[in-house]
Design an enzyme around this catalytic site. Structure first.
Site, mmCIF file in Angstrom:
data_model
loop_
_atom_site.group_PDB
_atom_site.id
_atom_site.type_symbol
_atom_site.label_atom_id
_atom_site.label_comp_id
_atom_site.label_asym_id
_atom_site.label_seq_id
_atom_site.Cartn_x
_atom_site.Cartn_y
_atom_site.Cartn_z
ATOM 1 N N CYS A 1 0.848 -1.187 0.000
ATOM 2 C CA CYS A 1 0.000 0.000 0.000
ATOM 3 C C CYS A 1 0.887 1.242 0.000
ATOM 4 O O CYS A 1 2.117 1.154 0.046
ATOM 5 C CB CYS A 1 -0.920 0.009 1.220
ATOM 6 S SG CYS A 1 -0.016 0.065 2.789
ATOM 7 N N CYS B 1 3.207 1.437 2.971
ATOM 8 C CA CYS B 1 4.389 0.581 2.824
ATOM 9 C C CYS B 1 5.413 1.241 1.898
ATOM 10 O O CYS B 1 6.621 1.200 2.167
ATOM 11 C CB CYS B 1 3.994 -0.780 2.267
ATOM 12 S SG CYS B 1 2.867 -1.735 3.299
ATOM 13 N N CYS C 1 -3.461 10.852 32.396
ATOM 14 C CA CYS C 1 -2.238 10.148 32.021
ATOM 15 C C CYS C 1 -2.277 9.730 30.552
ATOM 16 O O CYS C 1 -1.241 9.672 29.887
ATOM 17 C CB CYS C 1 -2.043 8.914 32.895
ATOM 18 S SG CYS C 1 -1.795 9.287 34.637
ATOM 19 N N ASP D 1 -25.614 -8.187 -1.029
ATOM 20 C CA ASP D 1 -25.409 -8.991 -2.228
ATOM 21 C C ASP D 1 -26.324 -10.212 -2.149
ATOM 22 O O ASP D 1 -26.683 -10.655 -1.056
ATOM 23 C CB ASP D 1 -23.947 -9.424 -2.306
ATOM 24 C CG ASP D 1 -23.656 -10.244 -3.547
ATOM 25 O OD1 ASP D 1 -24.067 -9.821 -4.631
ATOM 26 O OD2 ASP D 1 -23.027 -11.313 -3.416
ATOM 27 N N ASP E 1 -19.736 -11.124 0.114
ATOM 28 C CA ASP E 1 -18.876 -12.283 0.369
ATOM 29 C C ASP E 1 -17.898 -12.556 -0.750
ATOM 30 O O ASP E 1 -17.097 -13.473 -0.652
ATOM 31 C CB ASP E 1 -19.729 -13.535 0.584
ATOM 32 C CG ASP E 1 -20.357 -14.027 -0.713
ATOM 33 O OD1 ASP E 1 -20.598 -13.203 -1.616
ATOM 34 O OD2 ASP E 1 -20.603 -15.235 -0.835
ATOM 35 N N ASP F 1 -17.432 -7.718 -4.431
ATOM 36 C CA ASP F 1 -17.989 -6.815 -3.420
ATOM 37 C C ASP F 1 -16.917 -5.969 -2.741
ATOM 38 O O ASP F 1 -17.245 -5.054 -1.985
ATOM 39 C CB ASP F 1 -18.731 -7.621 -2.342
ATOM 40 C CG ASP F 1 -19.859 -8.461 -2.931
ATOM 41 O OD1 ASP F 1 -20.544 -7.973 -3.826
ATOM 42 O OD2 ASP F 1 -20.020 -9.609 -2.489
#
Length: 823
Positions: A19, A22, A113, A516, A707, A711
């Site tokens: 990406c 990276c 803190c 979907d 799924d 998608d």
């Protein structure tokens, strides 16, 4: 060497650069070696050209963490991007969400803190972002930075910490430290209460100066014995230019003791009415604060119950076949490819694939589904699940931190440490809370001294101490993270993996849920129910062609056609391509839906009568050139629980829209039966994304449930994406919430839990704010004109302790959460 003297050009393949983040990190590593370096990047194919004064060995060494190799025409394929996965392949850690370092923190006592630790870590060069969790006492750090620099920054700020090398070991250490701290605070509280009550009963009326002085020094010894941690932490905080809850306790009890010892030694400095000592109050305040913290710790230990249950699913030993002999060995010594024996009642030790035998496996600890799952040769097994009956052999496919269980545990850890947007107000208030309370205490003392009735000095001291003691930054600090930890943990128990707390918050505000059809509303197990050849095509030859093309496809419909053509030998094909949302091409053949056929100019006139009889069925057509050869009619039965799940989604206040690439007739029938609000049919992947963006443009919060690889764009764009457990790794990578089960009921469960968690957070925040907004004025003397009484510092200490306990106790109610009844 290039034409330019001193400049090398190195072409590499680096699959670890996934990406933009990276790529930025890789560039920084190279620039450390050569500031004038140039990097050309092709992220899609993981091809990078480095132009610099560095040779190829230096480049490969600098980028070692990204698995670089010299470019040899490699093709990058996303792991399992097009293949359906089982439970063992359902969790993929998104690189952009995973922190670069995690640390355990010591010395944090309140929400103030959190702000101090956050600022200290943010100042370290290389740190891009920090998430500090008060409830778990951990920090997630994003950026390329050394653990030594982070630890040094913490120590300079008055805290301490350690980089987590082994999450399991860190978890055990934190549990042990929490238990030891709890026992110590409990002992301190008991000793302080016993001595404090004794002083209240027998020593309050002592007027003799000698005995008062003796009691004063004895009190100081007791305060240091049971409350030294308050003073060391409070003084350390002041030295670093900040203040925390320990500062308030130290100032409050220290002021009460100093006032009292001064009265004991030089009573003439004070008016007659103000010559009162408060030694017992100082002791009781420390005892009550210790008691409150002990009760809070005991309640906080329960927040890790869900994670501990996941940890308990791990197996320490496994039965492995080596050289034809079954031997028991530590799971840490199991290798990928080993054959393991699974006996009835055993837990699966590592992820694997059944190689011999059949059995039923209980996967309820992951999916929440009570019914055992039948397993046979070729089926996947997940570490931590239980073999109910039958003895099987299975081949290890994932071990150690690569198993589904290990990755689920890590995902839950990360999610529990994240913060939702709703916590920002509390963080902002906590950053200035303690200094503001100290200022209010000073102003309270001044007002009582100059404008209060006699005994003004005593009233000023009592009111100022009460203000310092009653203020509770702990309740503010715990309000959000404690609920998030419990909500995320409860979700994991229900087979719902939440990637971050923001997803939990957004899920409670969803207006539209886009769903979907195939594999989500339907079973994802399509079957060919009708088949026909056209234009004199031969049955065997078209089946051979269809089988060859579908063997290279990962679409759910492919399995149906492959099953239908299983007795036919596949043809040889070349130039295979996928047209997303339409179908496949190979050489001069195309296999796909009606839209694809029309785009390729295929004549469908010969199939009109056949197509007219295929109501409520999905059609797959095969053509050679522009001539139709065959047609398959496929049905994918709806899940038995889809209608009930959609009714539950409606009950959450959301509308449901079905998006499908299937034909209008099939979509209409499904939408009508399941009582779906709206549907769109004949869609391409980009159409789903367009519809989602249009709804968002209208001001709606939109969730996407899917799924498949098609998608993934919509799952990424959605305000919250839900990936169904049977989906591909790419869909799971793109989603905010992963459902380990296959039912839409999981989406309803997740949304209902998000409502419960956000409601719990709001209750905690309102309670914490209301407590301080009411408690501090009362401690300052707001009710004195009406009652003639001031709040005792001991009562203030009790109220402060109870406020934190109340917040933690209220959050623990989430452990009792149960989703609405499934029909």
């Amino acid at each position: 060497m290039s034409a330019k003297e001193g400049l090398y050009k190195v072409e590499i393949y680096a699959p670890g650069i996934k990406c933009g983040g990276c790529l930025k990190g890789a560039t920084a590593l190279l620039q450390e070696q050569d500031a004038d370096i140039q990097l050309e990047a092709d992220l899609k194919n993981k091809r990078f050209v480095v132009s610099s004064g560095l040779g190829q060995e230096a480049v490969l060494h600098a980028l070692a963490k990204y698995q670089p190799q010299l470019w040899q025409g490699q093709v990058f394929v996303e792991p399992k991007a097009t293949s359906s996965t089982s439970l063992s392949g359902t969790v993929v850690e998104p690189q952009h969400n995973k922190p670069d370092l995690q640390m355990t923190l010591q010395g944090m006592t309140c929400a103030a803190c959190v702000s101090a630790v956050d600022k200290a870590l943010q100042k370290v060069p290389g740190v891009k972002a920090v998430e500090v969790n008060f409830a778990s006492r951990q920090a997630d750090i994003y950026g390329q930075v050394s653990g030594q620099d982070l630890t040094h920054a913490l120590r300079q700020a008055g805290y301490d910490g350690q980089v987590i090398e082994d999450p399991e070991l860190a978890q055990h250490q934190q549990k042990a430290e929490l238990l030891a701290d709890y026992r110590q605070k409990r002992w301190y509280a008991g000793l302080g209460l016993l001595c404090g009550l004794g002083m209240m009963l027998f020593a309050m009326d002592i007027q003799d100066a000698f005995w008062q002085r003796l009691m004063g020094w004895g009190t100081l010894a007791l305060m240091l014995a049971t409350g030294r941690h308050f003073y060391t932490s409070g003084i350390k905080a002041l030295r670093t230019g900040r203040a925390n809850m320990d500062t308030l306790v130290a100032l409050g009890t220290g002021s009460a003791w100093l006032y009292s010892i001064a009265v004991a030694y030089v009573p003439g400095w004070f008016p007659q009415a103000s010559q009162v000592v408060y030694f017992e109050a100082a002791v009781m305040i420390i005892a009550l604060v210790n008691l409150g913290q002990a009760l809070e710790m005991r309640a906080r230990r329960n927040t890790q119950a869900s994670l501990n249950r996941l940890l308990d699913l791990r197996v320490s030993h496994a039965r492995v076949l080596r050289a034809g002999v079954e031997v028991d060995m530590a799971v840490a010594n199991v290798l990928v490819g080993d054959i393991l024996r699974l006996r009835p009642g055993d837990r699966v030790a590592v992820d694997g694939e059944v190689s011999e035998g059949q059995t039923n496996v209980d996967e309820a600890m992951f999916t929440g589904e009570p019914m055992p799952v039948y397993k046979q040769v070729g089926d996947q097994l997940s570490a931590g699940t239980i073999n109910m009956q039958g003895s099987v052999l299975y081949r290890a496919t994932r071990i150690g931190q690569q198993t589904a269980l290990a990755r689920i545990i890590e995902l839950v850890r990360q999610a529990q440490n994240s913060k939702p947007a709703i916590s920002r107000l509390a963080d902002q208030v906590a950053a200035v809370f303690v200094p503001a309370v100290m200022l209010v205490a000073i102003m309270t003392a001044i007002v009582w001294l100059y404008w209060g009735p006699e005994p003004a000095m005593t009233n000023a001291m009592v009111s100022a101490v009460a203000v310092l003691i009653i203020a509770c930054p702990c309740a503010l600090g715990l309000a959000t993270p404690i609920s998030v930890m419990l909500g995320v943990g409860k979700a994991a128990e229900m087979g719902i993996l939440v990637r971050n707390a923001d997803a939990l918050q957004v899920a409670s505000k969803v207006d539209w849920i886009l769903v979907d059809k195939t594999g989500t509303l339907t079973q994802g197990k399509p079957k060919v129910v009708d088949f026909s050849c056209f234009n004199d095509a031969q049955d065997i030859s078209v089946k051979a062609q269809a089988k060859a093309m579908e063997q290279a496809s990962g679409h759910p419909l492919a399995a149906a056609i492959l099953d239908f053509c299983q007795d036919t030998e596949a043809a040889l094909i070349g130039d295979f391509k996928v047209e997303q949302g339409k179908g496949l091409t190979a050489d001069n053949w195309c296999l796909g839906n009606v839209r694809m056929m029309l785009e390729h100019g295929v004549d469908l006139s010969h199939a009109q009568a056949w197509l007219g009889h295929q109501t409520d069925r999905t059609i797959v057509l095969l053509a050679e050139g522009q001539q139709l050869q065959a047609a398959f009619a496929v049905t994918d039965p709806e899940r038995l629980d889809s209608q009930a799940a959609i009714a539950r989604l409606h009950d959450t206040g959301s509308k449901v829209m079905m998006l499908t690439g299937d034909n209008v007739q099939t979509a209409t029938a499904v939408a009508t039966r399941l009582q779906i609000d709206q549907f769109q049919a004949g869609l391409l992947p980009e159409d789903k994304l367009r519809i989602l963006q249009e709804l968002q443009g209208q001001g709606n919060k939109v969730a996407m449930v899917g799924d498949g690889i098609n998608d993934a764009p919509a799952l990424t764009q959605a305000d919250v994406g839900f990936a169904i457990g049977s989906g591909t790794d790419v869909a799971l990578e793109s989603a905010d919430v992963c459902l380990l089960g296959d039912s839409l009921h999981g989406v309803a469960d997740a949304i209902e839990l998000s409502h419960a968690t956000l409601r719990n957070i709001r209750q905690n925040l309102w309670g914490a704010f209301a407590y301080n907004l009411l408690g501090i004025p009362v401690a300052a003397g707001l009710l004195y004109p009406f009652t003639g009484m001031l709040l005792s510092p001991m009562l203030a200490a009790m109220a402060m302790s109870l406020s934190s306990v109340t917040v933690v106790t209220n959050a623990n109610r989430l452990r009792l959460f149960k989703p609405s009844q499934r029909a």
